[in-house]
Design a protein around this motif. Structure first.
Motif, PDB file in Angstrom:
ATOM      1  N   GLY A 294      20.844  46.621   2.341  1.00  0.00           N
ATOM      2  CA  GLY A 294      20.014  45.648   1.843  1.00  0.00           C
ATOM      3  C   GLY A 294      20.592  44.185   2.071  1.00  0.00           C
ATOM      4  O   GLY A 294      19.810  43.230   2.338  1.00  0.00           O
ATOM      5  N   LEU A 295      21.860  44.092   1.982  1.00  0.00           N
ATOM      6  CA  LEU A 295      22.458  42.768   2.174  1.00  0.00           C
ATOM      7  C   LEU A 295      22.312  42.148   3.698  1.00  0.00           C
ATOM      8  O   LEU A 295      21.824  41.076   3.944  1.00  0.00           O
ATOM      9  N   LEU A 296      22.261  43.302   4.725  1.00  0.00           N
ATOM     10  CA  LEU A 296      22.008  42.960   5.825  1.00  0.00           C
ATOM     11  C   LEU A 296      20.532  42.352   6.220  1.00  0.00           C
ATOM     12  O   LEU A 296      20.345  41.523   6.888  1.00  0.00           O
ATOM     13  N   GLN A 297      19.640  43.154   5.557  1.00  0.00           N
ATOM     14  CA  GLN A 297      18.206  42.951   5.776  1.00  0.00           C
ATOM     15  C   GLN A 297      18.064  41.433   5.171  1.00  0.00           C
ATOM     16  O   GLN A 297      17.476  40.560   5.663  1.00  0.00           O
ATOM     17  N   HIS A 298      18.736  41.266   3.817  1.00  0.00           N
ATOM     18  CA  HIS A 298      18.289  39.854   3.272  1.00  0.00           C
ATOM     19  C   HIS A 298      18.999  38.903   4.105  1.00  0.00           C
ATOM     20  O   HIS A 298      18.332  37.650   4.556  1.00  0.00           O
ATOM     21  N   GLU A 299      20.169  39.022   4.777  1.00  0.00           N
ATOM     22  CA  GLU A 299      20.607  37.813   5.692  1.00  0.00           C
ATOM     23  C   GLU A 299      19.934  37.791   6.796  1.00  0.00           C
ATOM     24  O   GLU A 299      19.860  36.573   7.338  1.00  0.00           O
ATOM     25  N   ALA A 300      19.529  38.676   7.283  1.00  0.00           N
ATOM     26  CA  ALA A 300      18.758  38.669   8.664  1.00  0.00           C
ATOM     27  C   ALA A 300      17.560  37.852   8.361  1.00  0.00           C
ATOM     28  O   ALA A 300      16.809  36.960   9.275  1.00  0.00           O
ATOM     29  N   ARG A 301      16.650  38.290   7.077  1.00  0.00           N
ATOM     30  CA  ARG A 301      15.410  37.596   7.016  1.00  0.00           C
ATOM     31  C   ARG A 301      15.878  35.988   6.576  1.00  0.00           C
ATOM     32  O   ARG A 301      15.174  35.170   6.907  1.00  0.00           O
ATOM     33  N   LEU A 302      16.781  35.710   6.074  1.00  0.00           N
ATOM     34  CA  LEU A 302      17.210  34.202   5.776  1.00  0.00           C
ATOM     35  C   LEU A 302      17.502  33.578   6.957  1.00  0.00           C
ATOM     36  O   LEU A 302      17.168  32.320   7.088  1.00  0.00           O
ATOM     37  N   LYS A 303      18.187  34.207   7.913  1.00  0.00           N
ATOM     38  CA  LYS A 303      18.446  33.726   9.119  1.00  0.00           C
ATOM     39  C   LYS A 303      17.316  33.188   9.965  1.00  0.00           C
ATOM     40  O   LYS A 303      16.783  32.202  10.527  1.00  0.00           O
ATOM     41  N   SER A 304      16.243  34.324   9.870  1.00  0.00           N
ATOM     42  CA  SER A 304      14.984  34.124  10.635  1.00  0.00           C
ATOM     43  C   SER A 304      14.424  32.987  10.003  1.00  0.00           C
ATOM     44  O   SER A 304      13.689  32.273  10.877  1.00  0.00           O
ATOM     45  N   ILE A 305      14.278  32.797   8.640  1.00  0.00           N
ATOM     46  CA  ILE A 305      13.508  31.655   7.956  1.00  0.00           C
ATOM     47  C   ILE A 305      14.113  30.476   8.491  1.00  0.00           C
ATOM     48  O   ILE A 305      13.222  29.310   8.828  1.00  0.00           O
ATOM     49  N   ALA A 306      15.478  30.212   8.537  1.00  0.00           N
ATOM     50  CA  ALA A 306      16.120  28.979   9.081  1.00  0.00           C
ATOM     51  C   ALA A 306      15.650  28.809  10.380  1.00  0.00           C
ATOM     52  O   ALA A 306      15.585  27.554  10.758  1.00  0.00           O
ATOM     53  N   GLU A 307      15.764  29.695  11.274  1.00  0.00           N
ATOM     54  CA  GLU A 307      15.571  29.575  12.578  1.00  0.00           C
ATOM     55  C   GLU A 307      14.249  29.225  12.988  1.00  0.00           C
ATOM     56  O   GLU A 307      13.990  28.066  13.822  1.00  0.00           O
ATOM     57  N   GLU A 308      13.091  29.611  12.011  1.00  0.00           N
ATOM     58  CA  GLU A 308      11.810  29.136  12.285  1.00  0.00           C
ATOM     59  C   GLU A 308      11.746  27.621  12.027  1.00  0.00           C
ATOM     60  O   GLU A 308      11.090  26.910  12.718  1.00  0.00           O
ATOM     61  N   VAL A 309      12.376  27.204  11.066  1.00  0.00           N
ATOM     62  CA  VAL A 309      12.442  25.814  10.661  1.00  0.00           C
ATOM     63  C   VAL A 309      13.084  24.849  11.783  1.00  0.00           C
ATOM     64  O   VAL A 309      12.653  23.775  12.206  1.00  0.00           O
ATOM     65  N   LEU A 310      13.987  25.360  12.296  1.00  0.00           N
ATOM     66  CA  LEU A 310      14.996  24.641  13.389  1.00  0.00           C
ATOM     67  C   LEU A 310      14.344  24.602  14.560  1.00  0.00           C
ATOM     68  O   LEU A 310      14.348  23.581  15.453  1.00  0.00           O
ATOM     69  N   LYS A 311      13.309  25.563  14.958  1.00  0.00           N
ATOM     70  CA  LYS A 311      12.536  25.617  16.124  1.00  0.00           C
ATOM     71  C   LYS A 311      11.533  24.341  16.169  1.00  0.00           C
ATOM     72  O   LYS A 311      11.295  23.667  17.435  1.00  0.00           O
ATOM     73  N   GLN A 312      11.479  23.425  15.104  1.00  0.00           N
ATOM     74  CA  GLN A 312      10.659  22.260  15.101  1.00  0.00           C
ATOM     75  C   GLN A 312      11.501  20.974  15.453  1.00  0.00           C
ATOM     76  O   GLN A 312      10.896  20.118  15.688  1.00  0.00           O
ATOM     77  N   TYR A 313      12.969  21.463  15.611  1.00  0.00           N
ATOM     78  CA  TYR A 313      13.844  20.085  15.763  1.00  0.00           C
ATOM     79  C   TYR A 313      14.730  20.805  16.894  1.00  0.00           C
ATOM     80  O   TYR A 313      15.581  21.046  16.703  1.00  0.00           O
ATOM     81  N   PRO A 314      14.231  20.699  18.026  1.00  0.00           N
ATOM     82  CA  PRO A 314      15.069  21.346  19.191  1.00  0.00           C
ATOM     83  C   PRO A 314      16.444  20.587  19.565  1.00  0.00           C
ATOM     84  O   PRO A 314      17.377  20.928  20.218  1.00  0.00           O
ATOM     85  N   SER A 315      16.452  19.433  19.011  1.00  0.00           N
ATOM     86  CA  SER A 315      17.670  18.474  19.289  1.00  0.00           C
ATOM     87  C   SER A 315      18.823  18.722  18.327  1.00  0.00           C
ATOM     88  O   SER A 315      19.948  18.105  18.505  1.00  0.00           O
ATOM     89  N   CYS A 316      18.303  19.615  17.099  1.00  0.00           N
ATOM     90  CA  CYS A 316      19.301  20.111  16.176  1.00  0.00           C
ATOM     91  C   CYS A 316      19.740  21.230  16.327  1.00  0.00           C
ATOM     92  O   CYS A 316      19.330  22.248  17.219  1.00  0.00           O
ATOM     93  N   SER A 317      21.053  21.668  15.459  1.00  0.00           N
ATOM     94  CA  SER A 317      21.350  23.065  15.522  1.00  0.00           C
ATOM     95  C   SER A 317      21.630  23.875  14.277  1.00  0.00           C
ATOM     96  O   SER A 317      21.952  22.855  13.313  1.00  0.00           O
TER      97      SER A 317
END
Length: 415
Positions: A294-317
């Motif tokens: 469950g922990l791993l699933q939550h972390e993967a989901r959180l990371k995916s949410i953050a990555e989706e936001v960052l896709k809008q800002y290609p100059s950022c990391s």
């Protein structure tokens, strides 16, 4: 019918809570606050006065003590553990404990702040204490029953066993730890010095509860790297890391997956702090579940949410950093079934109905179990912890002390 107050737990608790032992989550010292040692030193003095000759407090504020065996049997060495610190959530300075004798079932208006009302309409467990004595604070502070009730119960047990050497038991170790409330309760613990085989924390709630399962816990840090420029000449260049962090928080689910929307066996992801400047922003999360999967699933989901936001800002990391905090103690305790089984027998000998519930949190027992000292959590009676409404029933504390007497007998008899 209330238990006779033969152990003196109420008197001990009311003395101990007046000593300010609040820990500090921002401190890197061990203990995080020196004032925690004020209580540790008093406990050592009292233990020595009882005749427990090896009691001492170390440089980190840990109290170690031994009650010698009274049997010729080879009994596993049992440790009873509680923490001396109180939570940083609510003031622990100038605590004024109040003993309410023969509670009548009505609202309790706390005298130092009459807006603080402890009501049975909000705390249904109060109804089970009508006609019994309860202890509260005065309205400006928490009480500190978490976990000075546990401390008082263990100290009362120690005094009772010393006064009654006819009770057969093996070697018993006593341990009082600092900094449990800030997640550092076992950081400087010397297990070899302690010398125990099994352990029990006294840090639980309602009468009869026995906790052998906790959350597993990780911390997650998301670091957003923006693009900085002089704000007067920033058009087309500046990308504000603080705003990206805000978008990540906004993208989190609103109706699930958070502490305020989950219960029972549901896990969650919880942002606890946001810090930074336009160039770099950090969000700290705690992640909780009863399973590693469950922990791993939550972390993967959180990371995916953050990555989706960052896709809008290609100059950022972004950096996504996971740190293990503690693990569900049940995975260890299931390998040592006698520890919980003996506790259940002690409860039943005292006429208590055992209520096993998972803890939506962690205890020192979580870390102790994974350090090699299996350690479930036993009841003290504490209620409304970390708040000005904190209260505890004297009868619950007395029954806890009585149960511990039975527990040490069970270990001796079954050895």
């Amino acid at each position: 019918m209330a238990t006779e107050n033969k152990y003196g737990t109420a008197e001990r608790l009311m003395r101990y809570v007046q000593i300010d032992t609040q820990s500090d989550p921002e401190s890197s010292n061990s203990p995080t606050t020196e004032k925690q040692k004020d209580l540790s030193k008093i406990l050592v003095e009292e233990l020595l006065a009882m005749g427990i000759a090896d009691a001492y407090v170390d440089a980190y504020g840990y109290v170690y003590a031994t009650i010698p065996s009274t049997t010729e049997k080879d009994v596993p060495v049992v440790c009873f553990c509680s923490h001396v610190d109180t939570a940083p959530d609510c003031s622990g300075t100038n605590v004024k404990p109040i003993l309410h004798k023969n509670y009548d079932g009505t609202d309790i208006v706390l005298p130092d702040d009459e807006t603080q009302i402890i009501s049975p309409s909000k705390y249904a467990y109060l109804k089970q204490h009508i006609g019994k004595d309860i202890i509260t604070a005065s309205g400006n502070t928490l009480l500190g029953a978490d976990d000075k009730a546990g401390v008082a119960i263990i100290m009362s047990l120690a005094n009772y066993l010393v006064q009654h050497p006819e009770i057969k038991h093996g070697t018993i170790k006593l341990l009082f730890t600092p900094d449990e409330e800030v997640g550092k309760g076992t950081d400087k613990l010397d297990l070899q010095k302690l010398g125990a085989t099994v352990a029990y924390t006294l840090d639980g709630g309602e009468l009869g509860t026995l906790e052998d399962e906790t959350f597993s816990a990780d911390g997650v840090k998301i670091i957003v790297h923006g693009v900085i420029a002089h704000p007067g000449y920033a058009k087309g260049i500046l990308v504000n890391a603080l705003k990206i962090a805000g978008e990540i928080l906004t993208a989190l689910p609103k109706t699930e997956w958070s502490p305020e929307t989950t219960e029972k066996r549901q896990g969650f992801v919880h942002p606890v702090s946001v810090n930074g400047i336009a160039e770099k922003a950090t969000i700290d999360f705690i992640v909780r579940d009863f399973t590693i999967e469950g922990l791993l699933q939550h972390e993967a989901r959180l990371k995916s949410i953050a990555e989706e936001v960052l896709k809008q800002y290609p100059s950022c990391s972004m950096e996504f950093i996971v740190k293990e905090q503690y693990r569900n103690m049940k995975e260890i305790l299931d390998q040592h079934p006698a520890i919980v089984a003996n506790a259940i027998e002690a409860y039943e000998r005292c006429g208590l109905t055992v209520v096993k519930e998972p803890i939506r949190g962690g205890t020192d027992g979580s870390r102790l179990s994974y350090m090699g000292l299996p350690c479930p959590n036993l009841f003290t009676g504490m209620q409304a912890i970390h708040s000005k409404h904190e209260w505890i029933g004297v009868d619950d504390m007395e029954q806890s002390a009585n149960m511990l007497v039975e527990l040490v007998k069970v270990w001796e008899e079954k050895s």
